[in-house]
Motif scaffolding. Structure first.
Motif, mmCIF file in Angstrom:
data_model
loop_
_atom_site.group_PDB
_atom_site.id
_atom_site.type_symbol
_atom_site.label_atom_id
_atom_site.label_comp_id
_atom_site.label_asym_id
_atom_site.label_seq_id
_atom_site.Cartn_x
_atom_site.Cartn_y
_atom_site.Cartn_z
ATOM 1 N N CYS A 1 -17.857 -13.508 26.572
ATOM 2 C CA CYS A 1 -18.059 -12.966 27.920
ATOM 3 C C CYS A 1 -18.911 -11.709 27.867
ATOM 4 O O CYS A 1 -18.737 -10.864 27.010
ATOM 5 N N CYS B 1 -17.868 -13.987 33.340
ATOM 6 C CA CYS B 1 -16.423 -13.708 33.340
ATOM 7 C C CYS B 1 -15.516 -14.914 33.046
ATOM 8 O O CYS B 1 -15.588 -15.948 33.702
ATOM 9 N N LEU B 2 -14.650 -14.727 32.069
ATOM 10 C CA LEU B 2 -13.699 -15.790 31.699
ATOM 11 C C LEU B 2 -12.320 -15.523 32.305
ATOM 12 O O LEU B 2 -11.323 -16.110 31.878
ATOM 13 N N CYS C 1 -16.029 -6.862 29.860
ATOM 14 C CA CYS C 1 -16.274 -7.255 28.466
ATOM 15 C C CYS C 1 -17.524 -6.588 27.918
ATOM 16 O O CYS C 1 -17.558 -6.190 26.749
ATOM 17 N N CYS D 1 -10.251 -10.263 32.345
ATOM 18 C CA CYS D 1 -10.976 -8.984 32.237
ATOM 19 C C CYS D 1 -10.108 -7.850 31.708
ATOM 20 O O CYS D 1 -10.611 -6.902 31.125
#
Ligand code: FES
Length: 169
Positions: free
Chosen positions: A88, A135-136, A93, A139
């Motif tokens: 990310c 974004c995974l 990240c 966060c």
């Protein structure tokens, strides 16, 4: 674009491509993106053969097709490795070390960046592809990555990277 084995163009593929081209009677050039998508969906990535074939089909120069491939990040110029590592690079990240994490994965796997796109790297043995993604959705535990379908949080230490890569080998 690397040299590699050519794929067989089936009559079905040819027919599908011709249908796409027929949607753009005024400017064949507009069919270039749809054809690139079709090729990638069918054959996995956009090879040198793809560029030759599409440019011939549309009566364009190969450079016209190549510039689209290098401009749009969704086109892959090399096959993906056996393991797909996503890192990310969205805000939390990025601030939490995502860029460093990408480099560490490249170092640990021997992956080098694909021509034109710094967000994608492949290892020469065909085992790993390291990719920057957005974004995974974890966060709060940056930096975050995925190895295939598994999410890994707080990957903030090179030994964790080595361990994740070792697990795949
Ligand atoms: S910013 Fe990386 S998981 Fe959301």
């Amino acid at each position: 674009v690397s040299a590699e084995k050519e794929v067989l163009i089936t009559p079905e593929f040819e027919a599908e491509a011709d249908t796409l081209v027929s949607h753009y009677p005024v400017s064949k050039r507009s069919a270039a993106l749809p054809l690139l998508h079709l090729w990638q969906e069918t054959h996995g990535h956009v090879s040198a053969q793809a560029i030759r074939w599409i440019s011939a089909k549309l009566g364009l120069e190969q450079i016209n097709i190549l510039e689209l491939v290098t401009f749009y990040p969704m086109f892959r110029q090399q096959p993906f490795g056996r393991y797909h590592i996503r890192v990310c690079r969205t805000l939390s990240c990025a601030l939490g070390g995502g860029y460093k994490l990408f480099e560490q994965f490249c170092k640990a796997t021997g992956a080098t960046a694909e021509g034109g796109h710094g967000h994608l790297a492949h290892s020469p043995d065909g085992k790993f592809t390291v990719e920057f993604v957005e974004c995974l959705a974890a966060c709060g535990s940056a930096p975050v990555c995925m190895v295939d379908d598994d999410l890994h949080e707080n990957v903030n230490d090179p030994t964790k990277v080595t361990a994740l890569v070792q697990k795949c080998i």
